[in-house]
Design a protein around this motif. Structure first.
Motif: not given
Length: 465
Positions: A295-298, A338-340, A346-347, A379-384
């Motif tokens: 829920t939080v991650e979404s 998108e990456v930015g 993510g931070s 930590v993996s969010e920019p990659f996704y």
């Protein structure tokens, strides 16, 4: 959106406002959905860990059903966006009418199917026997209005394909606000609250998690009716006067895109179900922590999914106009953007994870476990974010076969097999399962980056429709 055949030159600076014009309503809509999901989880969380686990135990089934229906919408998105890009509004309206037929058939099918299996789903999900009855009751009520939910998903996608992202946003906000109001009235008993020197009595049905499910079901019905009305009133793609009987020419083109995407979403969502069932088998604390962490991650994927909608629509429009330069400028603009955005989200997730988790539970074990896995995935969010955008552009072009292969490979070879080995063979817990999930996301980053850098992502340019 360019709906004539004359190409227009674009630069990245000119493309940015177009991207944001399509993306921001979707982002706001998803933000509202996530905010309500936060509120729902928090309101149910007041009832205890048992209630949170009962609601969350079958939540991944929502992804399985919703994503399968959404895949049909992707087929219509590609067809309609490309038709409008080519300046063929009549073909777009005919496709919109065919979406009505698909909504009726699909909605009725899933309504019947889900009511037949509602008592079996908690068993398949390896839900603790103590909560199986409540989980089944919640599931049955929540999925009763599937016809209306199907209309919301598919008609919403059709409207976005026409560049109208504001109507789905407005209706989504209405649905979410209605859901929250009904939660207050249906979950809790009648109660009195003190506001200064005044005492106000708030009526309540005291239905607990059944009240939460009923609130959502009523809100879904409203959403389905509202978006159907707006769809038929739309000036560009209204199906009024069009034949809704099956048109094999249109439906075959739509299914060329939708079928691989449907198989992908079904296979990956089924993987989510298996993944969740293995987590449920770990225990109630793991189930609650997993539910809250999801829920939080979404909320922190909102930039990604909002940009994907914009990228898919604009890519389809460029395809229809046979404007390869516009497609190139789009990709070179939206990917760094998108990456930015995902670096920022993510931070924020890493920093505020414990505070956000505490909104939903006071259980110290759940808080600790959910915080750890959230900081891992942050930590993996920019990659996704990279595969989200590339896949969106490929959907707009009608190129859905490679995403199907990549997503199924990542889900079943990395996430599912890895989680089985970690939890079943080595007896490891939730942290190991989320590590496998992150491995899945990194694999998607590598594979979709290859598609983009090799130029294969737009290999279907000018060969569809």
């Amino acid at each position: 959106m360019n709906t004539n055949n004359k190409p227009k030159e674009y630069t990245s600076r000119q493309m940015l406002p177009i991207i944001f014009a399509l993306a921001w309503p979707t982002m706001l809509e998803q933000f509202m959905q996530t905010a309500v999901q936060y509120i729902d989880t928090a309101m149910v969380g007041v009832l205890g860990t048992h209630a949170t686990a009962s609601v969350g135990a079958t939540s991944t089934f929502n992804w399985l059903i919703g994503s399968t229906i959404s895949a049909l919408g992707v087929g219509f998105l590609a067809y309609i966006a490309q038709s409008l890009g080519a300046g063929d509004n009549n073909r777009a309206r005919k496709a919109a009418a065919q979406s009505v037929f698909i909504v009726i058939v699909t909605g009725m099918f899933f309504t019947l199917l889900l009511q037949l299996i509602k008592n079996l789903v908690p068993v398949w999900m390896q839900v603790d026997p103590v909560i199986q009855k409540d989980a089944a009751a919640y599931f049955g009520i929540l999925y009763a209005p599937m016809l209306f939910r199907t209309a919301s998903i598919i008609f919403g996608t059709v409207l976005r394909a026409a560049g109208d992202t504001k109507t789905p946003m407005h209706i989504g906000i209405q649905v979410n606000l209605l859901n929250v109001i009904l939660n207050f009235l249906l979950i809790y008993e009648t109660r009195a609250i003190n506001i200064g020197s005044h005492v106000i009595t708030i009526p309540g049905a005291g239905l607990n998690i059944r009240g939460a499910a009923l609130a959502s079901a009523i809100a879904y019905i409203w959403g389905g009716l509202a978006i159907t009305y707006k769809f038929y009133a739309h000036t560009l793609i209204s199906p009024k006067g069009q034949n809704i009987r099956p048109d094999t020419t249109i439906l075959s083109s739509v299914m060329k895109v939708a079928l691989p995407n449907m198989l992908q979403r079904f296979a990956t969502s089924l993987g989510y179900v298996v993944f969740a069932s293995m987590i449920n088998a770990i225990g109630e604390t793991a189930t609650a922590a997993h539910t809250i962490a999801n829920t939080v991650e979404s909320a922190f994927y909102i930039p990604g999914w909002g940009m994907q909608t914009s990228a898919a629509t604009l890519a389809g429009n460029a395809y229809g106009a046979k404007d390869n330069k516009k497609l190139t400028v789009l990709s070179r603009t939206v990917l760094p953007l998108e990456v930015g955005l995902m670096v920022i989200s993510g931070s924020l997730l890493f920093i505020f994870a414990p505070i956000l988790v505490k909104l939903f539970t006071s259980d110290s074990n759940v808080i600790s476990l959910a915080t750890i896995v959230l900081r891992m995935v942050a930590v993996s969010e920019p990659f996704y974010g990279v595969p989200i955008i590339i896949e969106g552009m490929m959907q707009g072009l009608g190129n859905t076969v490679a995403p199907f292969i990549y997503n199924v490979m990542g889900m079943w070879c990395i996430r599912i097999i890895g989680t089985f080995i970690c939890t079943k063979l080595f007896g490891l817990g939730l942290i190991s399962a989320w590590a496998c999930m992150i491995g899945h996301n990194i694999l998607l980053f590598v594979l979709f980056s290859y598609q983009y850098l090799s130029g294969k992502w737009k290999s279907k340019m000018n060969r569809f429709l």
